[in-house]
Design an enzyme around this catalytic site. Structure first.
Site, PDB file in Angstrom:
ATOM      1  N   HIS A 176       0.871  -1.179   0.000  1.00 49.40           N
ATOM      2  CA  HIS A 176       0.000   0.000   0.000  1.00 49.40           C
ATOM      3  C   HIS A 176       0.913   1.237   0.000  1.00 49.40           C
ATOM      4  CE1 HIS A 176      -2.756   2.969   1.863  1.00 49.40           C
ATOM      5  NE2 HIS A 176      -3.740   2.182   1.470  1.00 49.40           N
ATOM      6  N   ASP A 210       3.410  -3.995   8.027  1.00 52.69           N
ATOM      7  CA  ASP A 210       2.165  -3.272   7.823  1.00 52.69           C
ATOM      8  C   ASP A 210       1.046  -4.281   8.070  1.00 52.69           C
ATOM      9  OD1 ASP A 210      -0.179  -2.299   6.803  1.00 52.69           O
ATOM     10  OD2 ASP A 210       0.683  -1.524   4.947  1.00 52.69           O
ATOM     11  N   GLN A 232      -4.098  -5.131   7.040  1.00 50.08           N
ATOM     12  CA  GLN A 232      -5.022  -6.164   6.543  1.00 50.08           C
ATOM     13  C   GLN A 232      -4.766  -7.513   7.203  1.00 50.08           C
ATOM     14  OE1 GLN A 232      -7.469  -5.279   4.702  1.00 50.08           O
ATOM     15  NE2 GLN A 232      -6.791  -3.393   3.731  1.00 50.08           N
ATOM     16  N   LYS A 275     -10.233  -0.849  10.588  1.00 49.76           N
ATOM     17  CA  LYS A 275     -10.406  -2.051   9.751  1.00 49.76           C
ATOM     18  C   LYS A 275     -10.733  -3.272  10.605  1.00 49.76           C
ATOM     19  CE  LYS A 275      -7.080  -0.424   6.282  1.00 49.76           C
ATOM     20  NZ  LYS A 275      -7.874   0.122   5.191  1.00 49.76           N
ATOM     21  N   CYS A 292      -4.814   2.483  -3.605  1.00 46.87           N
ATOM     22  CA  CYS A 292      -3.597   3.037  -2.992  1.00 46.87           C
ATOM     23  C   CYS A 292      -2.415   2.091  -3.186  1.00 46.87           C
ATOM     24  CB  CYS A 292      -3.792   3.327  -1.505  1.00 46.87           C
ATOM     25  SG  CYS A 292      -5.075   4.508  -1.197  1.00 46.87           S
TER      26      CYS A 292
HETATM   27  N1  7TS Z   1      -1.667  -0.701   4.592  1.00 47.75           N
HETATM   28  C1  7TS Z   1      -2.552  -1.498   3.992  1.00 47.75           C
HETATM   29  C2  7TS Z   1      -2.140  -2.882   3.578  1.00 47.75           C
HETATM   30  C3  7TS Z   1      -3.839  -1.036   3.763  1.00 47.75           C
HETATM   31  O1  7TS Z   1      -4.731  -1.842   3.167  1.00 47.75           O
HETATM   32  C4  7TS Z   1      -4.197   0.273   4.179  1.00 47.75           C
HETATM   33  C5  7TS Z   1      -5.547   0.857   3.904  1.00 47.75           C
HETATM   34  C6  7TS Z   1      -3.231   1.047   4.830  1.00 47.75           C
HETATM   35  C7  7TS Z   1      -1.963   0.527   5.006  1.00 47.75           C
HETATM   36  C8  7TS Z   1      -3.505   2.418   5.334  1.00 47.75           C
HETATM   37  O2  7TS Z   1      -4.332   2.392   6.448  1.00 47.75           O
HETATM   38  P1  7TS Z   1      -4.842   3.738   7.119  1.00 47.75           P
HETATM   39  O3  7TS Z   1      -5.846   3.286   8.118  1.00 47.75           O
HETATM   40  O4  7TS Z   1      -3.667   4.406   7.727  1.00 47.75           O
HETATM   41  O5  7TS Z   1      -5.450   4.551   6.012  1.00 47.75           O
HETATM   42  N2  7TS Z   1      -6.191   0.255   2.820  1.00 47.75           N
HETATM   43  C9  7TS Z   1      -7.303   0.693   2.193  1.00 47.75           C
HETATM   44  C10 7TS Z   1      -7.866  -0.034   1.139  1.00 47.75           C
HETATM   45  O6  7TS Z   1      -7.455  -1.088   0.705  1.00 47.75           O
HETATM   46  N3  7TS Z   1      -8.938   0.638   0.717  1.00 47.75           N
HETATM   47  O7  7TS Z   1      -9.069   1.761   1.425  1.00 47.75           O
HETATM   48  C11 7TS Z   1      -8.053   1.811   2.350  1.00 47.75           C
END
Ligand code: 7TS
Length: 406
Positions: free
Chosen positions: A121, A198, A201, A224, A361
């Site tokens: 990401h 990271d 997910q 999430k 992203c």
């Molecule tokens: N890393 C991964 C693997 C992600 O899927 C996401 C967000 C992030 C980092 C960032 O997370 P945040 O909470 O700091 O924004 N992924 C997604 C997605 O797949 N669709 O919308 C956000």
């Protein structure tokens, strides 16, 4: 697992969208929230809302207890050794940026390498690009296999004695690839590199034990995993966090302030400048209680069965390309031949089905897939086989609809 009972905990799912019962297949973007979490935040604001760590008054003490209690709850949940290894952040993005800005800037030079992958990401690429630019360190990518997985052989070849940081996703948000973190950590440590995972997910969908993974840092987002937006966690091994400098300066994180110099509080507070994410942490603790009650292993099993069923059903649709490995986490990214994924998602939305379309992203990964965009259906504990049946029907409709055009 009683999916009907679980669904009843999520008030948002009980609605019609465009005249059809909502099917929510976008949990990888953000999960829905059970009433237990909504009520915990509500209860906090109605009864205990105060700033923390400062007052002697009663409700301030309650707020502090709830906030620090949430930290201990996170520690237990991920099996960290020490409570002070849990730093509350705004989410995964700010947790990874904290490591890059603090650990990275202090420890990397132009002789060093940062190893990552093309499946990351943007949140786990750009902080390292910026670190590479600032320090002169080199960014290296572990090559992907044609199905979007990593081989131990390539991991071993890419990580060398020059590697200082390995930054890797636990689970790909596009391919559903589950990376072998424990093996990667073992290899990285043989070369004295630290591993930043990271976990955005990963942790919502499987039991994570940071002591077993032996990773140096693990970043994740509450939103999430059934918690509110605006709260996340950086887990870091105490030995690293203790040596690291804060990146945000101001109230809450100081020990003593003089005109020209100041000193910091001890861990974990030195990394939590400003009024912390109190209600978010309360919500995260409630989400952890909820997921623990259902059982992370049950959730993983349920999603595995769902994704297998979905793969079987979706492969019956002619002209549907699915990206990623056969063995995967609970999400499926796809494209219908000659139909733009935004159009696919729009037809699905008219059927009450929420999926995400776009680059997710992960533009470097889109480049690797040779796609400008894709559609993605992602599952969680409240999804059922009938949601997948609705998705399949919706995709057939999208095909019929655009089949006339092309
Ligand atoms: N890393 C991964 C693997 C992600 O899927 C996401 C967000 C992030 C980092 C960032 O997370 P945040 O909470 O700091 O924004 N992924 C997604 C997605 O797949 N669709 O919308 C956000």
């Amino acid at each position: 697992m009683d999916v009907a009972a679980i669904r009843a905990d999520f008030p948002i799912l009980d609605q019609e969208v465009n005249g059809k019962p909502l099917v929510y297949l976008d949990s990888a973007a953000t999960s829905q929230k059970p009433k237990q979490v909504i009520e915990a935040v509500n209860h906090y604001y109605r009864n205990n809302n105060s700033n923390v760590h400062r007052g002697v008054h009663t409700i301030g003490t309650r707020a502090t207890e709830q906030y620090e209690g949430a930290r201990e709850r996170v520690r237990q949940f991920i099996s960290a050794k020490h409570t002070e290894e849990i730093i509350f952040t705004r989410g995964t993005t700010s947790a990874i940026n904290l490591v890059a800005s603090s650990y990275g800037r202090a420890n990397l030079t132009e002789a060093d390498e940062i190893v990552t992958t093309q499946m990351e990401h943007h949140s786990n690429i750009i902080p390292w690009q910026q670190l590479a630019k600032a320090t002169g360190a080199k960014l290296k990518f572990i090559p992907l296999e044609p199905d979007g997985t990593l081989t131990l052989d390539n991991i071993k070849k890419t990580i060398t004695d020059s590697t200082k940081i390995v930054a890797i996703t636990h689970v790909s948000n596009v391919l559903g690839t589950v990376n072998p973190i424990q093996a990667i950590t073992k290899i990285a440590h043989q070369h004295h590199a630290v591993v930043v995972v990271d976990g955005a997910q990963g942790i919502p969908h499987m039991k994570v034990d940071v002591s077993e993974l032996d990773c140096d840092f693990y970043a994740f987002s509450g939103h999430k995993m059934c918690a509110p937006t605006g709260v996340g966690v950086l887990y870091g091994k105490k030995e690293w966090l203790e040596a690291m400098e804060p990146v945000e300066f101001g109230g809450e994180m100081i020990d003593f302030v003089d005109l020209y110099d100041s000193t910091w509080k001890e861990l974990p507070w030195k990394f939590e400048g400003g009024t912390p994410i109190i209600a978010g942490a309360v919500g995260l603790a409630a989400a952890i209680d909820y997921l623990t009650e259902v059982g992370l292993d049950n959730i993983t099993k349920h999603e595995t069965q769902l994704v297998e069923y979905a793969m079987d059903q979706l492969t019956t649709i002619e002209g549907l390309e699915i990206y990623g490995p056969k063995k995967r986490a609970g999400l499926i990214t796809f494209n219908l031949t000659d139909v733009h994924p935004h159009d696919t998602a729009t037809v699905l939305d008219s059927e009450g089905i929420a999926v995400r379309a776009g680059h997710h992203c992960a533009q470097p990964l889109m480049k690797w897939l040779n796609a400008t965009a894709t559609a993605r259906a992602s599952f969680y504990l409240y999804n059922s086989r009938s949601d997948i049946d609705r998705l399949v029907d919706g995709l057939r409709k999208a095909k019929e609809f655009f089949g006339d055009v092309f």
